[in-house]
Design an enzyme around this catalytic site. Structure first.
Site, PDB file in Angstrom:
ATOM      1  N   LYS A 261     -15.703   5.138 -10.024  1.00 28.97           N
ATOM      2  CA  LYS A 261     -14.444   4.673  -9.438  1.00 28.97           C
ATOM      3  C   LYS A 261     -14.760   3.396  -8.672  1.00 28.97           C
ATOM      4  O   LYS A 261     -15.497   3.430  -7.688  1.00 28.97           O
ATOM      5  CB  LYS A 261     -13.877   5.751  -8.502  1.00 28.97           C
ATOM      6  CG  LYS A 261     -12.651   5.313  -7.710  1.00 28.97           C
ATOM      7  CD  LYS A 261     -12.051   6.474  -6.920  1.00 28.97           C
ATOM      8  CE  LYS A 261     -10.885   6.009  -6.058  1.00 28.97           C
ATOM      9  NZ  LYS A 261     -10.235   7.122  -5.352  1.00 28.97           N
TER      10      LYS A 261
ATOM     11  N   TRP B 220       0.841  -1.190   0.000  1.00 24.49           N
ATOM     12  CA  TRP B 220       0.000   0.000   0.000  1.00 24.49           C
ATOM     13  C   TRP B 220       0.884   1.251   0.000  1.00 24.49           C
ATOM     14  O   TRP B 220       1.835   1.350   0.768  1.00 24.49           O
ATOM     15  CB  TRP B 220      -0.944   0.013   1.213  1.00 24.49           C
ATOM     16  CG  TRP B 220      -1.834   1.220   1.192  1.00 24.49           C
ATOM     17  CD1 TRP B 220      -2.941   1.390   0.426  1.00 24.49           C
ATOM     18  CD2 TRP B 220      -1.655   2.433   1.929  1.00 24.49           C
ATOM     19  NE1 TRP B 220      -3.465   2.644   0.630  1.00 24.49           N
ATOM     20  CE2 TRP B 220      -2.702   3.307   1.551  1.00 24.49           C
ATOM     21  CE3 TRP B 220      -0.720   2.869   2.851  1.00 24.49           C
ATOM     22  CZ2 TRP B 220      -2.836   4.590   2.082  1.00 24.49           C
ATOM     23  CZ3 TRP B 220      -0.849   4.141   3.381  1.00 24.49           C
ATOM     24  CH2 TRP B 220      -1.905   4.995   2.993  1.00 24.49           C
TER      25      TRP B 220
ATOM     26  N   ASP C 163     -13.641   0.449  -6.374  1.00 24.51           N
ATOM     27  CA  ASP C 163     -12.577   0.195  -5.401  1.00 24.51           C
ATOM     28  C   ASP C 163     -12.693  -1.216  -4.825  1.00 24.51           C
ATOM     29  O   ASP C 163     -13.756  -1.861  -4.922  1.00 24.51           O
ATOM     30  CB  ASP C 163     -12.712   1.243  -4.273  1.00 24.51           C
ATOM     31  CG  ASP C 163     -11.376   1.624  -3.667  1.00 24.51           C
ATOM     32  OD1 ASP C 163     -10.422   0.839  -3.786  1.00 24.51           O
ATOM     33  OD2 ASP C 163     -11.298   2.706  -3.055  1.00 24.51           O
TER      34      ASP C 163
ATOM     35  N   ASP D  37      -2.477   5.182  -3.577  1.00 22.43           N
ATOM     36  CA  ASP D  37      -3.014   6.151  -2.615  1.00 22.43           C
ATOM     37  C   ASP D  37      -1.931   7.122  -2.176  1.00 22.43           C
ATOM     38  O   ASP D  37      -2.227   8.108  -1.504  1.00 22.43           O
ATOM     39  CB  ASP D  37      -3.576   5.422  -1.380  1.00 22.43           C
ATOM     40  CG  ASP D  37      -5.008   4.987  -1.604  1.00 22.43           C
ATOM     41  OD1 ASP D  37      -5.617   5.419  -2.603  1.00 22.43           O
ATOM     42  OD2 ASP D  37      -5.520   4.199  -0.784  1.00 22.43           O
TER      43      ASP D  37
ATOM     44  N   ASP E  61     -16.067  10.689  -4.018  1.00 25.30           N
ATOM     45  CA  ASP E  61     -15.450   9.454  -3.497  1.00 25.30           C
ATOM     46  C   ASP E  61     -16.304   8.872  -2.373  1.00 25.30           C
ATOM     47  O   ASP E  61     -17.515   9.173  -2.265  1.00 25.30           O
ATOM     48  CB  ASP E  61     -14.001   9.774  -3.070  1.00 25.30           C
ATOM     49  CG  ASP E  61     -13.073   8.569  -3.131  1.00 25.30           C
ATOM     50  OD1 ASP E  61     -13.197   7.695  -2.262  1.00 25.30           O
ATOM     51  OD2 ASP E  61     -12.239   8.494  -4.054  1.00 25.30           O
ATOM     52  N   ASP E  62     -15.709   8.096  -1.542  1.00 28.43           N
ATOM     53  CA  ASP E  62     -16.361   7.372  -0.446  1.00 28.43           C
ATOM     54  C   ASP E  62     -17.198   8.306   0.454  1.00 28.43           C
ATOM     55  O   ASP E  62     -16.930   9.500   0.538  1.00 28.43           O
ATOM     56  CB  ASP E  62     -15.240   6.728   0.382  1.00 28.43           C
ATOM     57  CG  ASP E  62     -15.713   5.583   1.219  1.00 28.43           C
ATOM     58  OD1 ASP E  62     -16.930   5.377   1.325  1.00 28.43           O
ATOM     59  OD2 ASP E  62     -14.843   4.882   1.773  1.00 28.43           O
TER      60      ASP E  62
ATOM     61  N   ASN F 235     -10.949  -2.741  -1.239  1.00 24.92           N
ATOM     62  CA  ASN F 235      -9.979  -2.354  -0.217  1.00 24.92           C
ATOM     63  C   ASN F 235      -9.585  -3.441   0.772  1.00 24.92           C
ATOM     64  O   ASN F 235      -9.272  -3.135   1.924  1.00 24.92           O
ATOM     65  CB  ASN F 235     -10.534  -1.160   0.566  1.00 24.92           C
ATOM     66  CG  ASN F 235     -10.304   0.139  -0.200  1.00 24.92           C
ATOM     67  OD1 ASN F 235      -9.198   0.419  -0.618  1.00 24.92           O
ATOM     68  ND2 ASN F 235     -11.366   0.904  -0.397  1.00 24.92           N
TER      69      ASN F 235
HETATM   70  C1  GLA Z   1      -9.159   3.535  -1.150  1.00 23.30           C
HETATM   71  C2  GLA Z   1      -8.843   4.281  -2.426  1.00 23.30           C
HETATM   72  C3  GLA Z   1      -8.846   5.767  -2.144  1.00 23.30           C
HETATM   73  C4  GLA Z   1     -10.187   6.170  -1.611  1.00 23.30           C
HETATM   74  C5  GLA Z   1     -10.526   5.371  -0.377  1.00 23.30           C
HETATM   75  C6  GLA Z   1     -11.942   5.610   0.066  1.00 23.30           C
HETATM   76  O1  GLA Z   1      -8.134   3.653  -0.224  1.00 23.30           O
HETATM   77  O2  GLA Z   1      -7.621   3.860  -2.952  1.00 23.30           O
HETATM   78  O3  GLA Z   1      -8.541   6.479  -3.310  1.00 23.30           O
HETATM   79  O4  GLA Z   1     -11.156   5.991  -2.607  1.00 23.30           O
HETATM   80  O5  GLA Z   1     -10.381   3.978  -0.599  1.00 23.30           O
HETATM   81  O6  GLA Z   1     -12.279   4.899   1.176  1.00 23.30           O
END
Ligand code: GLA
Length: 734
Positions: free
Chosen positions: A470, A189, A472, A542, A356-357, A474
């Site tokens: 986007k 990461w 994702d 990130d 985003d989130d 995670n």
């Molecule tokens: C991941 C993505 C980030 C962002 C966060 C949101 O870490 O890589 O760019 O979107 O999630 O929780």
């Protein structure tokens, strides 16, 4: 008609080689490359050659002639070596037959060539076990102009009780040289794609991932293999491969006692035994291969050309400059926070806003990473007028609108987790281990596949003004297991998860061919051509710290093109590293990929404001060169001198943009210069420094005209020696 002709031609060729008692030769060829296989009288098909194009190879000799006892003459490399007979190296294929027999003996059945279009030819070489009804097809697609060959394998059988497939590689490549240098790309990461090169010694070097998801946050399934010397940019024999697979993989490099290197690449066989029923088929992922006798620079350009045309959504369309809300707002926003960001973004000349989130979940609101994943309904407290309002607002401001989802995942604190515990990846009765407070949904289950598809579909239905998603992911897999798969099929999980994911992507792309989709997995955790072909771009890391990005992007762009490399200017001090970096350097780095912003635009103040606005305008000017041009690497950040430089040259060589960065303090007396590449030596070019801070110039030839010959032989000398000095030059044919 064409097929008939091909078949007739094929039969004629086969017949003529039989009549003349010569070995049958199967060629897979691009404009400059040949892969050659020969069918031997003992039924075997030999891997004869892979490299620069060979026009005439008759007479075909044996490749390993020694004629002494015990020299393993019989170990001539096969097209697709299976475990059995005298083959003792790591095999491409290992399976157990229904009667318990562990060995396989593949013989050549025939080959078929089909012209797919003016640039692509498919060749299928069919093999069969000598005794058992087991059938293996090795498929190649040759992309003529791009000098790329993809290889994949499928297996079927008619053994009543089924067979157990332990290993089925996508490709086997035998090479022979004095020495071998492997370049590979480890990652974690915020530090994805860290390039390493090593000389291989006897034994087996393995690059692999067992993480299931986010696999490239171990190592990327790509490699460069250079013969006899470290890989150079513009010279030397260099082979390269990218496995197009988003799950567990294994690349192995076995240097054997004959001095040969045996490369195997494919899905990772670890804990992945597959019970294959009669008439069922396993299809391996594709291994994307290329070769150059002019170094790794050409390898890169081959991959980029191929990707833009065949393995990237909308590879022929320029990407918009976007503002992503993550580092500017994280989970803390309301409608006004976002509309203010849009106002500011539009003021800067940005072209898209991505939310985003943090926008979803009501019973379990997504106000942090500990709740709400899985509940893809808009959070009514934060966004009372919904996504539709925001998307319309963006469009009225002249911006496109994008939105973040993470549909493969679920927080334990969510309505979804309570409703469908059977959808969660788990190992029997063991604890389900959370990672970033979340669990993984079991995509081997068709119901979960439907859910993931429906999530995408329902989110898109929130507004007809959503142009970009986007996507994702995670976390990775641990304590693997599936409530859906049968007891004796638990080891199918790794394969079925990825196939399930791809089948969802297929459905999404069938319904939404025009939507832009970003591939993200905690940054660049899922960076492979298996997933990328469904996406327009990827989030490389990130880590938005410009200094780290130089290393990450340098290595990433070895295989994956700038048009797809999400590269954002973030605030200073940087949120991941705390490093303070001037705005020019941050823009100069981000502008060598797909430029975006990842910050609260209100934080760009003072002189930086005007600089940022101008830089965005400048990027629009150089964007076609960066996104569609040929990449030439000039100075590697991985070299000892702590400078980095590269350039993009338009296909017609009329325009180029050059970037150079100083990564540390260089003593007063040292200076940076480099020769340019890829220009036309016979043309004249005006060299103009762009994106400079007012009153500052790093190039004493600014605005002057030079011949391409001069620029490529004598080069440019720049005054960039302090940490975070950088320069961008626009080079335009006169
Ligand atoms: C991941 C993505 C980030 C962002 C966060 C949101 O870490 O890589 O760019 O979107 O999630 O929780």
């Amino acid at each position: 008609m064409k097929n008939l002709l091909t078949t007739v031609l094929f039969s004629f060729l086969t017949l003529s080689s039989v009549l003349s008692n010569e070995k049958e030769i199967v060629r897979v060829e691009t404009n400059d490359l040949s892969m050659i296989f020969t069918a031997e009288t003992d039924g075997k098909i030999v891997y004869h050659y892979w490299g620069e194009k060979v026009n005439n190879i008759t007479p075909v000799l044996d490749r390993r002639f020694k004629n002494q006892p015990d020299t393993n003459d019989e170990l001539v490399p096969q097209l697709y070596p299976a475990y059995g007979g005298r083959y003792y190296l790591n095999p491409a294929l290992k399976l157990t037959h229904e009667d318990g027999v562990l060995t396989t003996d593949l013989v050549y059945v025939g080959s078929k060539t089909k012209v797919l279009d003016s640039n692509r030819t498919e060749t299928v070489i069919s093999l069969k076990d000598k005794i058992y009804p087991v059938f293996v097809d090795v498929k190649f697609i040759a992309f003529r102009a791009e000098n790329i060959i993809s290889q994949s394998v499928s297996i079927t059988h008619q053994e009543k009780k089924g067979i157990q497939v332990e290993n089925i590689a996508s490709a086997y490549i035998p090479l022979h040289a004095e020495s071998y240098y492997l370049t590979h790309f480890n990652g974690t990461w915020a530090a994805e794609m860290q390039m390493e090169e090593e000389m291989l010694t006897h034994g087996v070097k393995v690059i692999e991932s067992k993480k299931g998801v986010r696999t490239t946050q171990s190592e990327n399934p790509s490699f460069i293999l250079s013969l006899n010397a470290k890989a150079q940019e513009d010279s030397g024999d260099v082979y390269a491969g990218c496995l197009a697979w988003s799950g567990n993989y294994k690349l192995s490099f076995e240097l054997d006692e004959t001095g040969s290197l045996n490369i195997l690449g494919g899905m990772n066989p670890f804990a992945a035994l597959y019970n294959l029923k009669a008439s069922e088929k396993i299809e391996t992922p594709e291994m994307i291969l290329t070769y150059s006798n002019r170094g790794k620079g050409q390898i890169t350009r081959n991959f980029h050309d191929w990707a833009r045309k065949y393995s990237l959504a909308h590879g022929d369309e320029l990407r918009p400059i976007l503002l992503n809300s993550w580092e500017g707002a994280y989970f803390s926003f309301n409608e006004k926070t976002l509309t203010d960001m849009m106002d500011d973004a539009a003021g800067f000349g940005v072209e898209m806003f991505v939310l985003d989130d943090g926008w979803f979940g009501n019973k379990y609101p997504r106000n942090g990473d500990n709740a709400g994943l899985g509940d893809w309904q808009v959070n009514k407290t934060k966004l009372p007028r919904g996504i539709n309002y925001l998307a319309d607002y963006a469009v009225n401001k002249g911006l496109k609108f994008g939105i973040w989802i993470e549909p493969e995942m679920v927080n334990p604190d969510s309505e979804l987790a309570k409703k469908h515990p059977e959808w969660i990846v788990k190992s029997g009765k063991r604890d389900i281990l959370p990672m970033r407070n979340q669990w993984l949904l079991d995509l081997s289950n068709p119901k979960v596949q439907d859910f993931v598809f429906n999530t995408f579909d329902e989110v898109l239905a929130m507004s007809s003004n959503i142009s970009y998603v986007k996507w994702d992911a995670n976390r990775h897999v641990d304590n693997a297991g599936s409530d859906y798969l049968a007891k004796n099929e638990q080891s199918h999980f790794w394969y079925e998860y990825v196939k399930g994911l791809y089948s969802v992507y297929d459905r999404i792309r069938a319904k939404y061919p025009d939507v832009m989709i970003q591939l993200c997995s905690s940054g660049g955790g899922r960076l492979d051509y298996g997933a990328l072909k469904y996406h327009d771009e990827f989030w490389a890391s990130d880590n938005t710290n410009a200094l780290d990005r130089i290393y990450i992007q340098y290595a990433t762009n070895t295989f994956f093109p700038a048009i797809a490399t999400g590269s954002h200017v973030s605030t200073s001090p940087n949120h991941q590293t705390g490093m303070i970096i001037p705005i020019k350097f941050r823009f100069d780095v981000a502008m060598s990929g797909r430029l975006g912003l990842e910050l609260q635009p209100k934080d760009i103040v003072g002189d930086d404001h005007g600089f940022a606005k101008k830089a965005i305008e400048t990027y629009k000017q150089i964007r076609p060169i960066v996104q569609f041009g040929d990449l030439y690497r000039l100075v590697s950040p991985y070299d000892v001198n702590s400078w980095a430089s590269h350039m993009y040259v338009s296909k017609d060589k009329k325009q180029s943009v050059f970037f150079a960065y100083s990564l540390k303090y260089h003593g007063r007396t040292t200076y940076f210069d480099t020769r340019l590449k890829g220009l036309n030596p016979d043309k004249n070019y005006k060299v103009t420094e762009i994106n400079s801070r007012s009153g500052h110039s790093s190039f004493n030839g600014n605005g002057k005209v030079f011949s391409g010959d001069y620029l490529m032989k004598i080069g440019v000398n720049l005054n960039i020696g302090n940490p975070f000095d950088s320069a961008v030059l626009l080079i335009t044919e006169q």
